[in-house]
Structures are given as structure tokens and as C-alpha cells.
Design an enzyme around this catalytic site. Sequence first.
Site, short mmCIF file in Angstrom:
data_model
loop_
_atom_site.label_atom_id
_atom_site.label_comp_id
_atom_site.label_asym_id
_atom_site.label_seq_id
_atom_site.Cartn_x
_atom_site.Cartn_y
_atom_site.Cartn_z
N GLU A 60 -11.34 4.37 -0.67
CA GLU A 60 -11.75 4.64 0.72
C GLU A 60 -12.61 5.90 0.83
OE1 GLU A 60 -8.66 3.89 -0.24
OE2 GLU A 60 -7.23 5.44 0.25
N ASP A 118 -3.33 -2.89 -2.40
CA ASP A 118 -4.38 -1.86 -2.40
C ASP A 118 -4.26 -1.00 -3.65
OD1 ASP A 118 -5.29 1.02 -0.37
OD2 ASP A 118 -6.55 -0.40 -1.46
N ASN A 119 -5.35 -0.33 -4.03
CA ASN A 119 -5.35 0.71 -5.07
C ASN A 119 -5.00 0.24 -6.46
OD1 ASN A 119 -3.72 2.25 -2.45
ND2 ASN A 119 -5.78 2.89 -3.04
N ASP A 149 0.83 -1.21 0.00
CA ASP A 149 0.00 0.00 0.00
C ASP A 149 0.86 1.26 0.00
OD1 ASP A 149 -2.53 1.44 2.21
OD2 ASP A 149 -2.33 1.50 0.02
N LYS A 202 2.68 3.76 -5.66
CA LYS A 202 2.11 2.80 -6.62
C LYS A 202 3.13 2.35 -7.65
CE LYS A 202 -1.00 3.68 -3.88
NZ LYS A 202 -0.93 2.84 -2.65
O1 LIG Z 1 -0.30 7.16 -2.31
C1 LIG Z 1 -0.94 6.37 -1.66
N1 LIG Z 1 -0.39 5.58 -0.74
C2 LIG Z 1 1.05 5.68 -0.48
C3 LIG Z 1 1.29 6.54 0.74
C4 LIG Z 1 2.56 6.08 1.33
N2 LIG Z 1 2.75 5.91 2.63
N3 LIG Z 1 3.98 5.42 2.76
C5 LIG Z 1 4.50 5.32 1.53
C6 LIG Z 1 5.78 4.79 1.25
C7 LIG Z 1 6.43 5.05 0.07
C8 LIG Z 1 7.66 4.48 -0.19
C9 LIG Z 1 8.22 3.66 0.74
N4 LIG Z 1 9.38 2.97 0.79
C10 LIG Z 1 9.39 2.35 1.99
N5 LIG Z 1 8.31 2.59 2.69
C11 LIG Z 1 7.55 3.41 1.92
C12 LIG Z 1 6.33 3.97 2.19
N6 LIG Z 1 3.63 5.73 0.60
C13 LIG Z 1 -2.41 6.26 -1.80
C14 LIG Z 1 -3.07 7.26 -2.54
C15 LIG Z 1 -4.46 7.23 -2.68
C16 LIG Z 1 -5.16 8.29 -3.45
C17 LIG Z 1 -6.27 7.97 -4.22
C18 LIG Z 1 -6.93 8.96 -4.92
C19 LIG Z 1 -6.48 10.27 -4.88
F1 LIG Z 1 -7.13 11.24 -5.56
C20 LIG Z 1 -5.36 10.58 -4.12
C21 LIG Z 1 -4.71 9.61 -3.41
C22 LIG Z 1 -5.21 6.20 -2.09
C23 LIG Z 1 -4.55 5.21 -1.37
O2 LIG Z 1 -5.24 4.20 -0.78
C24 LIG Z 1 -3.18 5.23 -1.24
O3 LIG Z 1 -2.60 4.20 -0.55
MG LIG Z 2 -3.97 2.61 -0.30
#
Ligand SMILES: O=C(NCCc1nnc(-c2ccc3[nH]cnc3c2)[nH]1)c1cc(-c2ccc(F)cc2)cc(O)c1O
Ligand SMILES: [Mg+2]
Length: 214
Positions: A199, A169-170, A141, A144
Site C-alpha cells: 500500500e 493480504d501481504n 489481514d 502474518k
Molecule cells: O501487520 C500488519 N497487519 C496486521 C495489523 C493487525 N491489525 N489487527 C491485527 C490483529 C492481530 C491478531 C488478531 N487476532 C484477532 N484479531 C486480530 C487482529 N493485526 C501489516 C503490516 C504491513 C507492513 C508492511 C511493511 C512494513 F514495513 C511494515 C508493515 C502491511 C500490511 O498491509 C499489514 O496488514
Molecule cells: Mg495488510
Amino acid sequence: TRSTRPQRLLRAVQQKAIKGDPQSVISAIDYFCRHSEWAMNVGDEKGSILDSVVCEVCPTTALELGTYCGYSTVRIARLLPPGTKLITLEFNPAFAAVARQVIEYAGLQNKVCLVEGASGDLIPKMCQMFGIKTFDFVFIDHWKDRYLPDIKLLEECQLLRKGSILLADNVICPGTPEYLEYVRNSPHYESKYFKSHLEYTKVEDGLEKSVFLG
Ligand SMILES: O=C(NCCc1nnc(-c2ccc3[nH]cnc3c2)[nH]1)c1cc(-c2ccc(F)cc2)cc(O)c1O
Ligand SMILES: [Mg+2]
């Protein structure tokens, strides 16, 4: 300085949830995201699918890529029997700081190990850091565009075994086309799509469950 959305989400947990009660933490976050501010937690609808897969797998070793505020971390950890560990990787220190407090508020800090850093750097260190041979369950998650490179890395590091379950997810919104194409066409995976919604919205999204065949 203005608070951040994760900080406001944490405050909602501290004000509305019961310390040591994971379900009340989950409900407080869902309420905040429906009635105050949308946030990118897996949410209650996809969260129920996540719960059912975790209960089916009963993992002894589990990995989460992308902690964010710890919502799915709490959902997963609350279902794990004592003695099992959930390792969750978070790149963003501000997200990690909030997630640690959410996980602790839920009373699940003994079942969770939150590691800060980039998944690409940390995955190859899982064995030396935790003595983990293979993961029974991986919840994906995070960014992407990291889904595909990171499962290839899990394969290369031999952290998957015959029967390991990946849940992503997603896969529709924001979407992970390269990942989907790979797990759906590779002879090393058996994949299934669980249709749901982004969500807290009516937008289509879903989870892809993939079994590693070895
Ligand atoms: O970007 C998302 N999720 C990612 C956050 C994250 N939190 N941590 C990281 C990380 C990234 C590198 C990494 N490398 C190691 N750990 C890491 C963790 N990335 C995400 C975005 C949406 C979304 C949908 C529609 C929209 F209009 C806007 C947004 C919905 C979701 O359910 C998501 O999960
Ligand atoms: Mg997500």
C-alpha cells in the site's frame, strides 16, 4: 499525550470525508496515507482487487481477520447487499476504537459487527455468537504468523464450505511463507496470486485468492 497514528487517521476522515459516504471515507484515508503518514491499510491498488473479488463472490456471510482502522472493512461492507453481515475481528482495543468510529462515519455500522479479541479464541465461537454455519468470504489481514493457524482453525470448525473464498493480504510483504506454501500445495485449495504493491509504495506485494474445495 501525543495522538496515535490511528487517531490522526480518524481525524483526517472526520475533517475530509462526508458523513454517510463510504467512498469519501476511503479517499480520505488514502489521501492521508499518501500525503501525511503511511499506514498499514490494504490501500487503493490492492483495494481495487479486493473490491472485484467481493463483487464476484457476493457473499452473504463474510469474515475479516484484522480490522486495524476499518479501511478494508468499509471497502467490503459498502459492496454488501442489505441483510448481509461482515464480521471483523480486532485484537488491539485502540485499533478497534478508531475502526468503530471510521465504520460509523461511513454509515456502515448496520452491516458490520466488530468483535474485539484474539482470532484463535473467537473463530471457534462464530457459530454460537452469530449462528454462522459457514463463511462465503474471508479477508485475511491480521498478524502474518496467524494466517495459517487461523485457516486451519476455520477448517476444523467447519466454517468453510465447498467454494468458500479466502483472500489474503501481504503474502509477499511482510510475507506469509508458511500460509502460501500450504494453500498452494494443499489438495483442498485452488490458489491464485494477484500481483500488486505494498500500500502507497512501489514495493512488490500481492493478494492470494484461494478457493476451498471441501
Ligand atoms: O501487520 C500488519 N497487519 C496486521 C495489523 C493487525 N491489525 N489487527 C491485527 C490483529 C492481530 C491478531 C488478531 N487476532 C484477532 N484479531 C486480530 C487482529 N493485526 C501489516 C503490516 C504491513 C507492513 C508492511 C511493511 C512494513 F514495513 C511494515 C508493515 C502491511 C500490511 O498491509 C499489514 O496488514
Ligand atoms: Mg495488510
